[in-house]
Write a protein that holds these residues in place. Structure first.
Motif, PDB file in Angstrom:
ATOM      1  N   VAL A 193      -9.352   3.818   1.503  1.00  0.00           N
ATOM      2  CA  VAL A 193      -8.601   2.757   0.833  1.00  0.00           C
ATOM      3  C   VAL A 193      -8.761   1.437   1.590  1.00  0.00           C
ATOM      4  CG1 VAL A 193      -6.280   1.901   0.350  1.00  0.00           C
ATOM      5  CG2 VAL A 193      -6.917   4.212  -0.327  1.00  0.00           C
ATOM      6  N   VAL A 194      -8.587   1.505   2.899  1.00  0.00           N
ATOM      7  CA  VAL A 194      -8.740   0.296   3.718  1.00  0.00           C
ATOM      8  C   VAL A 194     -10.148  -0.272   3.569  1.00  0.00           C
ATOM      9  CG1 VAL A 194      -8.860  -0.568   6.077  1.00  0.00           C
ATOM     10  CG2 VAL A 194      -6.951   0.886   5.381  1.00  0.00           C
ATOM     11  N   GLU A 195     -11.151   0.593   3.571  1.00  0.00           N
ATOM     12  CA  GLU A 195     -12.530   0.123   3.472  1.00  0.00           C
ATOM     13  C   GLU A 195     -12.808  -0.515   2.116  1.00  0.00           C
ATOM     14  OE1 GLU A 195     -16.336  -0.968   4.026  1.00  0.00           O
ATOM     15  OE2 GLU A 195     -14.816  -0.422   5.517  1.00  0.00           O
ATOM     16  N   SER A 196     -12.330   0.090   1.030  1.00  0.00           N
ATOM     17  CA  SER A 196     -12.606  -0.472  -0.301  1.00  0.00           C
ATOM     18  C   SER A 196     -11.897  -1.812  -0.486  1.00  0.00           C
ATOM     19  CB  SER A 196     -12.188   0.515  -1.392  1.00  0.00           C
ATOM     20  OG  SER A 196     -10.785   0.709  -1.405  1.00  0.00           O
ATOM     21  N   TYR A 197     -10.675  -1.929   0.014  1.00  0.00           N
ATOM     22  CA  TYR A 197      -9.953  -3.191  -0.124  1.00  0.00           C
ATOM     23  C   TYR A 197     -10.507  -4.238   0.837  1.00  0.00           C
ATOM     24  CZ  TYR A 197      -6.523  -1.586  -3.508  1.00  0.00           C
ATOM     25  OH  TYR A 197      -5.931  -1.137  -4.669  1.00  0.00           O
ATOM     26  N   ARG A 198     -10.974  -3.805   2.002  1.00  0.00           N
ATOM     27  CA  ARG A 198     -11.607  -4.738   2.934  1.00  0.00           C
ATOM     28  C   ARG A 198     -12.864  -5.325   2.304  1.00  0.00           C
ATOM     29  NH1 ARG A 198     -15.711  -5.750   5.433  1.00  0.00           N
ATOM     30  NH2 ARG A 198     -16.696  -3.895   4.583  1.00  0.00           N
ATOM     31  N   ALA A 199     -13.657  -4.464   1.640  1.00  0.00           N
ATOM     32  CA  ALA A 199     -14.882  -4.938   0.998  1.00  0.00           C
ATOM     33  C   ALA A 199     -14.551  -5.919  -0.129  1.00  0.00           C
ATOM     34  CB  ALA A 199     -15.677  -3.747   0.456  1.00  0.00           C
ATOM     35  N   GLY A 200     -13.494  -5.631  -0.860  1.00  0.00           N
ATOM     36  CA  GLY A 200     -13.089  -6.538  -1.933  1.00  0.00           C
ATOM     37  C   GLY A 200     -12.679  -7.891  -1.402  1.00  0.00           C
ATOM     38  N   PHE A 231       0.827  -1.211   0.000  1.00  0.00           N
ATOM     39  CA  PHE A 231       0.000   0.000   0.000  1.00  0.00           C
ATOM     40  C   PHE A 231       0.861   1.261   0.000  1.00  0.00           C
ATOM     41  CE2 PHE A 231      -3.328  -2.934   1.523  1.00  0.00           C
ATOM     42  CZ  PHE A 231      -4.355  -2.545   0.677  1.00  0.00           C
ATOM     43  N   THR A 232       1.982   1.212   0.692  1.00  0.00           N
ATOM     44  CA  THR A 232       2.877   2.369   0.723  1.00  0.00           C
ATOM     45  C   THR A 232       3.439   2.671  -0.662  1.00  0.00           C
ATOM     46  OG1 THR A 232       3.496   1.913   3.022  1.00  0.00           O
ATOM     47  CG2 THR A 232       4.985   3.312   1.749  1.00  0.00           C
ATOM     48  N   VAL A 233       3.771   1.613  -1.402  1.00  0.00           N
ATOM     49  CA  VAL A 233       4.362   1.789  -2.737  1.00  0.00           C
ATOM     50  C   VAL A 233       3.301   2.107  -3.781  1.00  0.00           C
ATOM     51  CG1 VAL A 233       5.601   0.598  -4.594  1.00  0.00           C
ATOM     52  CG2 VAL A 233       6.344   0.336  -2.225  1.00  0.00           C
ATOM     53  N   GLN A 234       2.190   1.372  -3.764  1.00  0.00           N
ATOM     54  CA  GLN A 234       1.186   1.490  -4.821  1.00  0.00           C
ATOM     55  C   GLN A 234       0.252   2.679  -4.631  1.00  0.00           C
ATOM     56  OE1 GLN A 234       1.151  -0.239  -7.540  1.00  0.00           O
ATOM     57  NE2 GLN A 234       2.616  -1.840  -7.022  1.00  0.00           N
ATOM     58  N   LEU A 235      -0.068   2.997  -3.399  1.00  0.00           N
ATOM     59  CA  LEU A 235      -1.043   4.069  -3.127  1.00  0.00           C
ATOM     60  C   LEU A 235      -0.500   5.016  -2.058  1.00  0.00           C
ATOM     61  CD1 LEU A 235      -4.134   1.691  -2.963  1.00  0.00           C
ATOM     62  CD2 LEU A 235      -3.538   3.176  -4.874  1.00  0.00           C
ATOM     63  N   PRO A 236       0.647   5.651  -2.323  1.00  0.00           N
ATOM     64  CA  PRO A 236       1.318   6.436  -1.278  1.00  0.00           C
ATOM     65  C   PRO A 236       0.552   7.663  -0.824  1.00  0.00           C
ATOM     66  CG  PRO A 236       2.346   6.817  -3.412  1.00  0.00           C
ATOM     67  CD  PRO A 236       1.372   5.685  -3.596  1.00  0.00           C
ATOM     68  N   ASP A 237      -0.263   8.252  -1.703  1.00  0.00           N
ATOM     69  CA  ASP A 237      -0.946   9.504  -1.362  1.00  0.00           C
ATOM     70  C   ASP A 237      -2.434   9.328  -1.120  1.00  0.00           C
ATOM     71  OD1 ASP A 237       1.491  10.936  -1.728  1.00  0.00           O
ATOM     72  OD2 ASP A 237       1.159  10.908  -3.893  1.00  0.00           O
ATOM     73  N   ALA A 238      -2.916   8.116  -1.190  1.00  0.00           N
ATOM     74  CA  ALA A 238      -4.355   7.885  -1.030  1.00  0.00           C
ATOM     75  C   ALA A 238      -4.757   7.989   0.440  1.00  0.00           C
ATOM     76  CB  ALA A 238      -4.722   6.508  -1.568  1.00  0.00           C
ATOM     77  N   PRO A 239      -5.920   8.587   0.740  1.00  0.00           N
ATOM     78  CA  PRO A 239      -6.421   8.636   2.125  1.00  0.00           C
ATOM     79  C   PRO A 239      -6.592   7.219   2.662  1.00  0.00           C
ATOM     80  CG  PRO A 239      -7.690  10.090   0.687  1.00  0.00           C
ATOM     81  CD  PRO A 239      -6.830   9.252  -0.207  1.00  0.00           C
TER      82      PRO A 239
END
Length: 218
Positions: free
Chosen positions: A30-37, A18-26
């Protein structure tokens, strides 16, 4: 114990991803969308992964069950090795605007078509006590997961109307590269023990395969 150590390693790897792929995302959305997935995939891995991947997981479930672990916990523990792929699958799902289950189906089908499941099985047999060798091996495994996403993305793009059929179209379009890779993996399998050097050579072919095919206009 072993399971706790694997969970700790997985959390570290996911944090790094997550640090590398989505460094600036809130972080919260992000956690909620990936948790749902992940929730959409939970309990479905056995219907999505390749036979080779399934053959390594089912004996592990049986082993944990024999040790007294409840079935649901044993299943969760047995798929720990696959969970590094989940962020890649969710990213694929969001980028292509398809369900997490469809993304996972295409992701694992593309990986099996290119022999990545066979290569991971070979990697699990490599035992090394050297810190740097372990890091190199871990890095190559991470490369495989991201390359598999790129392959699946190309497969989806190949058949927008029917993404699942895109795997066959992608396989046909990249027949030569896939054939070369599968032959190389077969050579490794026949050649005795796998090694980090052999995997590195295979990884170079995989990165070539994962790169979009360039067509020349005439």
């Amino acid at each position: 114990n072993e399971i706790i150590a694997r969970i700790v390693e997985l959390l570290w790897l996911l944090g790094l991803w997550f640090t590398v792929q989505l460094p600036d995302a809130p972080i919260a959305p992000v956690v909620e969308s990936y948790r749902a997935g992940f929730a959409a995939l939970k309990g479905r891995f056995s219907t999505l992964i390749s036979p080779i991947e399934k053959s390594s997981i089912e004996p592990r479930i049986a082993e944990l069950r024999n040790a007294g672990m409840p079935l649901d916990v044993a299943e969760d523990a047995a798929i720990l090795t696959l969970l590094s792929a989940v962020p890649e699958i969710i990213m694929l799902s969001q980028a292509q605007q398809i369900s997490a289950e469809s993304a996972a189906q295409i992701y694992f089908a593309a990986g099996a078509a290119a022999g990545l499941d066979r290569l991971r099985a070979l990697a699990t047999r490599i035992a090394t006590a050297d810190h740097w060798d372990r890091l190199a091996l871990r890095r190559m495994m991470d490369d495989l997961y991201s390359a598999q996403r790129l392959m699946a993305c190309e497969a989806i793009t190949a058949a927008k109307g029917n993404p699942v059929a895109g795997v066959d179209q992608w396989r046909n379009a990249r027949r030569e590269d896939i054939g070369n890779l599968l032959n190389f993996i077969s050579d490794i399998e026949r050649g005795g023990d796998a090694s980090i050097a052999k995997l590195a050579l295979a990884n170079s072919q995989i990165q070539k395969l994962a790169a979009p095919k360039v067509t020349t206009k005439r």
